[in-house]
Design an enzyme around this catalytic site. Structure first.
Site, PDB file in Angstrom:
ATOM      1  N   GLU A  76      13.369  32.239  84.729  1.00 34.37           N
ATOM      2  CA  GLU A  76      12.003  31.831  84.157  1.00 34.37           C
ATOM      3  C   GLU A  76      11.292  32.397  83.679  1.00 34.37           C
ATOM      4  OE1 GLU A  76      12.397  28.443  84.698  1.00 34.37           O
ATOM      5  OE2 GLU A  76      13.806  28.263  85.858  1.00 34.37           O
ATOM      6  N   ALA A  94      13.989  25.434  88.935  1.00 33.70           N
ATOM      7  CA  ALA A  94      12.550  26.059  88.924  1.00 33.70           C
ATOM      8  C   ALA A  94      12.130  25.612  87.379  1.00 33.70           C
ATOM      9  CB  ALA A  94      12.946  27.355  88.887  1.00 33.70           C
TER      10      ALA A  94
HETATM   11  N1  BES Z   1      13.190  24.562  82.174  1.00 32.13           N
HETATM   12  C1  BES Z   1      14.236  24.523  83.213  1.00 32.13           C
HETATM   13  C2  BES Z   1      13.850  23.318  83.957  1.00 32.13           C
HETATM   14  C3  BES Z   1      13.988  21.846  82.993  1.00 32.13           C
HETATM   15  C4  BES Z   1      14.763  21.666  82.159  1.00 32.13           C
HETATM   16  C5  BES Z   1      13.243  20.941  83.593  1.00 32.13           C
HETATM   17  C6  BES Z   1      14.983  20.527  81.569  1.00 32.13           C
HETATM   18  C7  BES Z   1      13.268  19.684  82.849  1.00 32.13           C
HETATM   19  C8  BES Z   1      14.066  19.445  81.992  1.00 32.13           C
HETATM   20  C9  BES Z   1      14.268  25.687  83.661  1.00 32.13           C
HETATM   21  O1  BES Z   1      13.891  26.878  83.034  1.00 32.13           O
HETATM   22  C10 BES Z   1      15.717  26.036  84.378  1.00 32.13           C
HETATM   23  O2  BES Z   1      16.442  26.139  83.734  1.00 32.13           O
HETATM   24  N2  BES Z   1      15.977  25.894  85.586  1.00 32.13           N
HETATM   25  C11 BES Z   1      17.116  25.954  86.132  1.00 32.13           C
HETATM   26  C12 BES Z   1      17.477  27.229  86.928  1.00 32.13           C
HETATM   27  C13 BES Z   1      18.201  28.258  86.045  1.00 32.13           C
HETATM   28  C14 BES Z   1      18.307  29.621  86.707  1.00 32.13           C
HETATM   29  C15 BES Z   1      19.405  27.856  85.428  1.00 32.13           C
HETATM   30  C16 BES Z   1      17.386  24.766  86.999  1.00 32.13           C
HETATM   31  O3  BES Z   1      16.459  24.137  87.203  1.00 32.13           O
HETATM   32  O4  BES Z   1      18.493  24.702  87.499  1.00 32.13           O
HETATM   33 ZN    ZN Z   2      15.352  27.319  81.885  1.00 32.93          ZN
END
Ligand code: BES
Ligand code: ZN
Length: 854
Positions: A309, A273
């Protein structure tokens, strides 16, 4: 990391944007987009004959520079240069440009490509028609693929976005719609000005979407969007979103900064996400819950992702890291507070108990490698970001925050955070800014307590020598194998031992307490909040074992004793066979998180010791170990069953299946044979059924599973089936399953799962390795720029424990290493090495243990 990359100059040092006025017209028919942008901002630094922005793969048609202020003037752009290796757009002028306020207008165009970055298409079917929508993914540095900008997190500005889109489609961006009108059969939508924010948080989505909506107590409109057939599955996520926003509103003591909060489930998505401000995007199975088909862990995961998020809407979006080195500040914090929010929403889920297994234990495993990295990782170019999108930035980050929360107590911690967010809102910070704020409010030495944990790689092993009247504890860095480095690092360790060592902090290498209270059995790290492992002298481990048997420890302490004993044995402190004896004191264990550790112990012995006779000898042992829980839980959920029991059932059934428990195998096969549609089997045990029938199945079973996969519109179901389809024993079927990966039956976003599962099949890992080598070019072409790309070496390496493989692994990867792969490659090599060492060291005693135990 050596040779990692060219250091890149920061463009914010020459131009600070204040506002972007962006008009964009994506065209689905030609898969291109055209746009105009006016960037208003300050030229700073020395007078120069150029202004530079980021861009990638854009065509620039024209550029104008206008000086604003008392004497406005046009400045002629003499040459437009797109410098591709630096992702730059350089606007050259004949005359010097002096510091001041400027307005730069650029006309540009670009191509929409399938990579899930920048602006990209997502495909789906509706009424049997193939359709697609358009979405964006800008973190970490992909805004520059869509418009020229200063694409650095510190370059915060406001954005005025206008989008031209097909008339009957939904169009979304970070803020509410300001004005909308029709032009030439299209819809032209102007959105409200955004708050001051970083470019990586901008987003838009255009397509055939439906939504549901709710409002928070504070009046924030929350809308959940999905493709038409999926909108009915948005209720749970929407509800969690509303409650999370309310929770953070109270916890942070700051209003949600925007008028609306949208969430969209996208059919193709690179990560889980993305926290775009006001427009959070999700992978479908991280947002959608279908009561008939979603398993409990997935439902819980949806809650976690949503809570994660939405935490970023404050921590990350309102206050943002200055540079990617502090990515952990965003991600570690959000990965911690998501537990706080979900715990408040669903207290019966006991999230903090799960935290220790899911976050801390997985972080300890990665951080035990010499090829780990410090939480604060040097990042020169944002291309390196995906190499730290890992269990250190996320899970270790969350774990050290957890430790700090324990150290400060909930009130001081929360008040310090409120102060930090207030003080830095709409700004950027470094890690020390958080420590200073917490220090100011709590009056405790936060920086001194935390610094080592975030700036040094690794963590300590605490050796505890417990005698009748004294306790000696010492610390050294923990490694599975020491690759020859000498580490002098000392960490401040909150010992949390009963009585005498309750509040003690070990700061030196070694310390002795001459006396202690003998009335309770001594254990360090009570509640497991500290990020370290403990190794006890064997006579004391015996006492701990007896106390466990007598039911004297809480869940987390039981969990900690076992995992510390096992992981330290892997590293050569003590023998694995002794851990198996310790495990016998867990015969009455009934808590799911402890069983997660137990099943991990069994699984890694089976996997790493990798021997057919041993595996067979283990079966009766495993069956005996799980029998009481199997009898207690069975296959079907009881009325009013507690949450952990619901989570535990698939773990126990899975272990039973792997141990070839005849009744479980037979029942799984029966359920599958009588299944008409997936819904006939409870989603909680469905994967046990699929995996079991695959492992015992033939070409016919394979066909059935593939048909289920190809016919399913549920992302979660397809992932579950991927594990089964790659889990057959026959080499021809394994090859067939691998061949599916490069077809349109498997979405690029899911390739990582398929590859990881194929390697986990012990009959398949050699075939998977051949497949990986043969298809490397395909992987590079299709996923080379994806977040998942760096994981492939690890998926392979972790399934091998012999040095012959290590040579092959090195031979293949060494010549093709790139910055995106180097870190994972080294970690993979180290994993094979320690697994091989562990096997060499303990195979005999472990094999003997099981052989005589039958
Ligand atoms: N901001 C991230 C996604 C991201 C990080 C996109 C670095 C591109 C570069 C997002 O907030 C995130 O951490 N998503 C996680 C899910 C979370 C519940 C651990 C994911 O995508 O796994
Ligand atoms: Zn994150």
């Amino acid at each position: 990391m050596s040779g990692m990359s060219k250091a890149v100059t920061r463009l914010i040092d020459q131009f600070t944007p204040e506002n972007y006025n962006l008009s964009l017209h994506p065209d689905k028919d030609t898969m291109t987009f055209a746009g105009t942008i006016t960037i208003t901002g300050k030229k700073i630094g020395r007078p120069a004959k150029r202004i530079t922005f980021h861009q990638k793969d854009l065509k620039v048609q024209s550029a104008k520079i206008k000086k604003l202020g008392k004497q406005p003037a046009e400045i002629e752009v003499s040459r437009i240069n797109t410098h591709n290796s630096f992702d730059e757009l350089r606007l050259h002028t004949d005359n010097l440009i002096y510091p001041g306020i400027y307005e730069v207008t650029i006309e540009f165009s670009g191509v929409i490509t399938p990579q899930m970055n920048g602006l990209y298409p997502c495909t789906f079917t509706h009424n049997d028609q193939e359709k697609f929508l358009l979405a964006t993914q800008f973190e970490s540095h992909h805004a520059r693929e869509v418009f020229p900008c200063i694409d650095e997190p510190a370059a915060k500005a406001t954005f005025d976005v206008t989008l031209t889109s097909p008339k009957h489609e939904t169009v979304l961006s970070n803020t509410p719609v300001k004005k909308q009108h029709e032009r030439d059969g299209n819809l032209v939508t102007q959105f409200e000005t955004t708050p001051i924010m970083s470019s990586y948080l901008l987003a838009f989505v255009i397509g055939e979407l439906k939504h549901k909506q709710k409002t928070t107590k504070q009046g924030v409109v929350v809308r959940a969007f999905a493709t038409p057939d999926n909108v009915e599955f948005t209720d749970f996520g929407l509800d969690v979103a509303v409650k999370s926003l309310e929770f953070y509103h109270d916890y942070f003591g700051i209003d949600y900064p925007l008028a609306k909060s949208d969430m969209v489930a996208l059919p193709d998505f690179a990560s889980g996400a993305m926290e775009n401000w006001g427009l959070v995007t999700y992978r479908e199975h991280c947002m959608l819950v279908d009561p008939k088909n979603t398993s409990l862990p997935t439902k819980q995961y949806v809650a976690m992702v949503v809570a994660h998020e939405l935490a970023h809407q404050w921590f990350g979006n309102l206050v943002t890291m200055r540079w990617w080195t502090d990515l952990w500040l965003n991600e570690g914090f959000a990965s911690w507070i998501e537990y706080m929010a979900v715990d408040a929403l669903f207290p019966e889920w006991r999230m903090w108990t799960q935290f220790i297994v899911d976050e801390q234990q997985s972080a300890l495993k990665l951080d035990a490698l010499d090829n780990t990295h410090a939480i604060e990782a040097p990042i020169n170019h944002p291309d390196e970001i995906r190499t730290i999108f890992d269990a250190i930035s996320y899970n270790k980050g969350a774990s050290v925050i957890h430790m700090l929360h324990e150290y400060l107590g909930p009130t001081a911690f929360r008040d310090g955070l409120r102060y930090y967010l207030q003080k830095h809102q709409y700004g950027n910070t470094d890690t020390v800014d958080l420590w200073s704020a917490l220090e100011e409010i709590s009056k405790k030495p936060v920086t001194a307590f935390m610094e080592q944990w975030t700036t040094q790689p690794g963590f300590p092993l605490v050796d505890a020598d417990v005698a009748a009247n004294s306790i000696t504890v010492s610390q050294q860095r923990f490694h599975y194998v020491n690759q020859g480095q000498t580490h002098k690092t000392l960490w401040p360790i909150a010992l949390k031992g009963n009585e005498a060592l309750k509040d003690a902090i070990l700061e030196d290498t070694e310390q002795t307490w001459p006396e202690h209270d003998n009335t309770t059995v001594f254990k360090l790290n009570a509640g497991q909040s500290g990020f370290y492992r403990v190794h006890y002298n064997s006579s004391h481990l015996q006492k701990l074992s007896e106390a466990i048997e007598a039911g004297r420890f809480d869940t987390l302490d039981r969990l900690g004793i076992l995992s510390d004993a096992f992981e330290t044995a892997k590293a050569g402190h003590g023998d694995t066979a002794d851990v198996l004896k310790l495990l016998e004191s867990y015969s009455k264990e009934s808590e799911a998180p402890v069983w997660d550790v137990i099943s991990g112990v069994i699984g890694s012995i089976r996997g790493v010791m990798d021997n057919e006779t041993l595996r067979e000898d283990m079966q009766p042992y495993i069956r005996e170990l799980i029998q009481p829980q199997l009898d207690r839980l069975g296959w079907t959920q009881q009325k009013d069953e507690n949450y952990f029991d619901q989570l535990l059932r698939p773990t126990i059934l899975g272990m039973a299946s792997v141990a070839e428990e005849p009744a479980v195998i037979a029942h799984a096969q029966k359920l599958f044979a009588s299944m008409k549609k997936a819904e006939d089997i409870s989603p909680d045990v469905r994967s046990v059924v699929y995996n079991t029938v695959a492992r015992h199945g033939d070409a016919e079973t394979f066909k059935q599973l593939v048909a289920l996969h190809n016919g399913s519109s549920s992302s979660e179901e397809r992932t579950m089936l991927a594990a089964a389809i790659t889990g057959f024993q026959q080499p021809t079927l394994i090859k067939k399953s691998l061949a599916m990966i490069t077809t349109d039956k498997v979405r690029n976003q899911d390739v990582g799962y398929w590859v990881a599962y194929a390697f986990m099949n012990r009959h398949g890992k050699e075939i998977a390795w051949e497949w990986l080598k043969t298809n490397w070019q395909w992987l590079t072409d299709n996923l080379g720029t994806d977040l998942s790309f760096g994981r492939f070496p690890i998926y392979a390496a972790r399934c091998f424990s012999d040095k012959t493989f290590l040579k092959e692994y090195q031979k293949f990867f060494k010549p093709i290493l790139t910055p995106a792969l180097e870190r994972a490659y080294k970690q993979g090599a180290e994993i094979v090495e320690w697994q091989a060492d562990w096997k060499t060291r303990d195979f005999k005693t472990v094999a003997h243990f099981f052989a005589t135990r039958k």
